[in-house]
Design a protein around this motif. Sequence first.
Motif, mmCIF file in Angstrom:
data_model
loop_
_atom_site.group_PDB
_atom_site.id
_atom_site.type_symbol
_atom_site.label_atom_id
_atom_site.label_comp_id
_atom_site.label_asym_id
_atom_site.label_seq_id
_atom_site.Cartn_x
_atom_site.Cartn_y
_atom_site.Cartn_z
ATOM 1 N N GLY A 152 15.679 16.690 -5.880
ATOM 2 C CA GLY A 152 15.400 17.202 -4.590
ATOM 3 C C GLY A 152 15.587 18.572 -4.920
ATOM 4 N N LYS A 153 16.976 19.731 -5.038
ATOM 5 C CA LYS A 153 17.571 21.085 -5.135
ATOM 6 C C LYS A 153 16.060 21.437 -5.260
ATOM 7 N N ALA A 154 15.145 21.139 -5.894
ATOM 8 C CA ALA A 154 13.618 21.961 -6.574
ATOM 9 C C ALA A 154 12.702 22.068 -5.435
ATOM 10 N N ILE A 155 12.889 21.170 -4.974
ATOM 11 C CA ILE A 155 11.078 20.925 -4.181
ATOM 12 C C ILE A 155 12.159 21.193 -2.207
ATOM 13 N N GLY A 156 13.206 21.607 -2.596
ATOM 14 C CA GLY A 156 13.784 22.235 -1.482
ATOM 15 C C GLY A 156 14.950 21.733 0.207
ATOM 16 N N VAL A 157 15.305 20.076 -0.819
ATOM 17 C CA VAL A 157 15.619 19.038 -0.175
ATOM 18 C C VAL A 157 17.527 19.506 -0.184
ATOM 19 N N THR A 158 18.012 19.600 0.950
ATOM 20 C CA THR A 158 18.949 20.018 1.138
ATOM 21 C C THR A 158 20.096 18.733 2.365
ATOM 22 N N GLY A 159 19.107 17.780 2.743
ATOM 23 C CA GLY A 159 20.437 17.082 4.100
ATOM 24 C C GLY A 159 19.383 15.852 3.721
ATOM 25 N N THR A 160 19.989 14.966 3.947
ATOM 26 C CA THR A 160 19.808 14.162 3.958
ATOM 27 C C THR A 160 20.292 12.828 5.747
ATOM 28 N N PRO A 161 18.543 11.678 5.790
ATOM 29 C CA PRO A 161 17.579 11.314 4.888
ATOM 30 C C PRO A 161 16.348 12.492 4.398
ATOM 31 N N ARG A 182 0.897 -1.012 -0.362
ATOM 32 C CA ARG A 182 -0.347 -0.287 -0.055
ATOM 33 C C ARG A 182 0.735 1.277 0.379
ATOM 34 N N ILE A 183 1.795 1.150 0.420
ATOM 35 C CA ILE A 183 3.561 2.256 -0.212
ATOM 36 C C ILE A 183 4.189 1.702 -0.714
ATOM 37 N N ASP A 184 4.095 2.306 -1.442
ATOM 38 C CA ASP A 184 5.366 2.633 -2.438
ATOM 39 C C ASP A 184 6.756 3.724 -2.091
ATOM 40 N N ILE A 185 7.907 2.962 -2.173
ATOM 41 C CA ILE A 185 9.123 3.762 -0.719
ATOM 42 C C ILE A 185 10.122 3.602 -2.426
ATOM 43 N N ARG A 186 10.465 4.287 -2.227
ATOM 44 C CA ARG A 186 11.341 4.996 -3.958
ATOM 45 C C ARG A 186 12.717 5.641 -2.775
ATOM 46 N N PHE A 187 13.853 4.947 -3.097
ATOM 47 C CA PHE A 187 14.964 5.521 -2.986
ATOM 48 C C PHE A 187 15.079 6.547 -3.969
ATOM 49 N N ARG A 188 15.635 7.972 -3.566
ATOM 50 C CA ARG A 188 15.803 8.998 -4.760
ATOM 51 C C ARG A 188 17.809 9.049 -4.173
ATOM 52 N N HIS A 189 18.113 9.668 -5.427
ATOM 53 C CA HIS A 189 19.706 10.120 -5.487
ATOM 54 C C HIS A 189 19.741 11.305 -5.105
ATOM 55 N N PHE A 190 20.492 11.629 -3.708
ATOM 56 C CA PHE A 190 20.883 13.159 -3.425
ATOM 57 C C PHE A 190 21.771 13.346 -2.746
ATOM 58 N N PRO A 191 23.076 12.946 -3.522
ATOM 59 C CA PRO A 191 24.638 12.566 -2.906
ATOM 60 C C PRO A 191 25.073 13.776 -2.899
ATOM 61 N N LEU A 192 25.250 14.238 -1.321
ATOM 62 C CA LEU A 192 25.636 15.081 -0.761
ATOM 63 C C LEU A 192 27.603 15.340 -1.357
ATOM 64 N N GLU A 193 28.105 17.366 -0.773
ATOM 65 C CA GLU A 193 29.061 17.317 -1.268
ATOM 66 C C GLU A 193 30.745 17.128 -0.465
ATOM 67 N N LYS A 194 30.330 16.670 0.531
ATOM 68 C CA LYS A 194 31.341 16.282 1.495
ATOM 69 C C LYS A 194 31.204 14.442 1.994
ATOM 70 N N HIS A 195 30.814 14.253 0.929
ATOM 71 C CA HIS A 195 30.721 12.845 1.061
ATOM 72 C C HIS A 195 31.387 12.672 -1.187
ATOM 73 N N LYS A 196 32.216 12.240 -0.868
ATOM 74 C CA LYS A 196 33.357 12.020 -2.327
ATOM 75 C C LYS A 196 32.912 10.549 -3.101
ATOM 76 N N HIS A 197 32.387 9.938 -2.192
ATOM 77 C CA HIS A 197 31.732 8.579 -3.477
ATOM 78 C C HIS A 197 30.673 8.690 -3.234
ATOM 79 N N ALA A 198 29.637 9.562 -2.712
ATOM 80 C CA ALA A 198 28.296 9.207 -2.857
ATOM 81 C C ALA A 198 28.148 9.371 -4.421
ATOM 82 N N HIS A 199 28.662 9.918 -4.909
ATOM 83 C CA HIS A 199 27.957 10.269 -6.782
ATOM 84 C C HIS A 199 27.999 8.800 -7.244
ATOM 85 N N ALA A 200 29.305 8.539 -7.324
ATOM 86 C CA ALA A 200 29.635 7.169 -7.620
ATOM 87 C C ALA A 200 28.449 5.909 -7.305
#
Length: 171
Positions: free
Chosen positions: A128-137, A40-58
């Motif tokens: 994420g940036k467009a909707i105001g995401v600034t940190g994770t999670p 009944r709930i669709d949990i979707r992982f969305r990417h928001f790599p933070l600059e402070k984590h150098k391997h997050a984008h990879a």
Amino acid sequence: MSDSIPAAPVVLDVWCELECPDCHQALTDVHALRARYGGRIDIRFRHFPLEKHKHAHAAAQASEEAAVQGKGWPYIEAVLARTADLSRTGEPLLVEVAGELGLDAEEFDTALIDGRHMLIVDADQAEGKAIGVTGTPTYVIGGERLDGGKSQEGLRERIEAIADRLLAEQG
């Protein structure tokens, strides 16, 4: 005679990155939500790599390759369980985890080199940036953004309240 159309599941977007210890802690809430709501709930992982984590984008790109190979969530969970290792070792860990899960590790290595999943990751991050995401999670459900980057205390309860309301509205 009318056929009833099943209600679409409630969507919960979880904006995370795989080098984030807080995102690893958030898996407890994700598991609890899955157990409570099932399909009944669709949990979707969305990417928001933070600059402070150098391997997050990879890592985000690697998780997309895992999804292509049919094990997106198991890969995400396996890498999140090793955030400290990822910070130390980087891309070799991403390929190692793929091999441990029985995925084509050579294809992971190639995907990280050729950047075939980069656009997906960049599009998620831009949204994420467009909707105001600034940190994770950060969670988005029913149009409401819940920021867990500073504290996750009480977030699952807030998500459940919103999900319960949305499901009740569906009838």
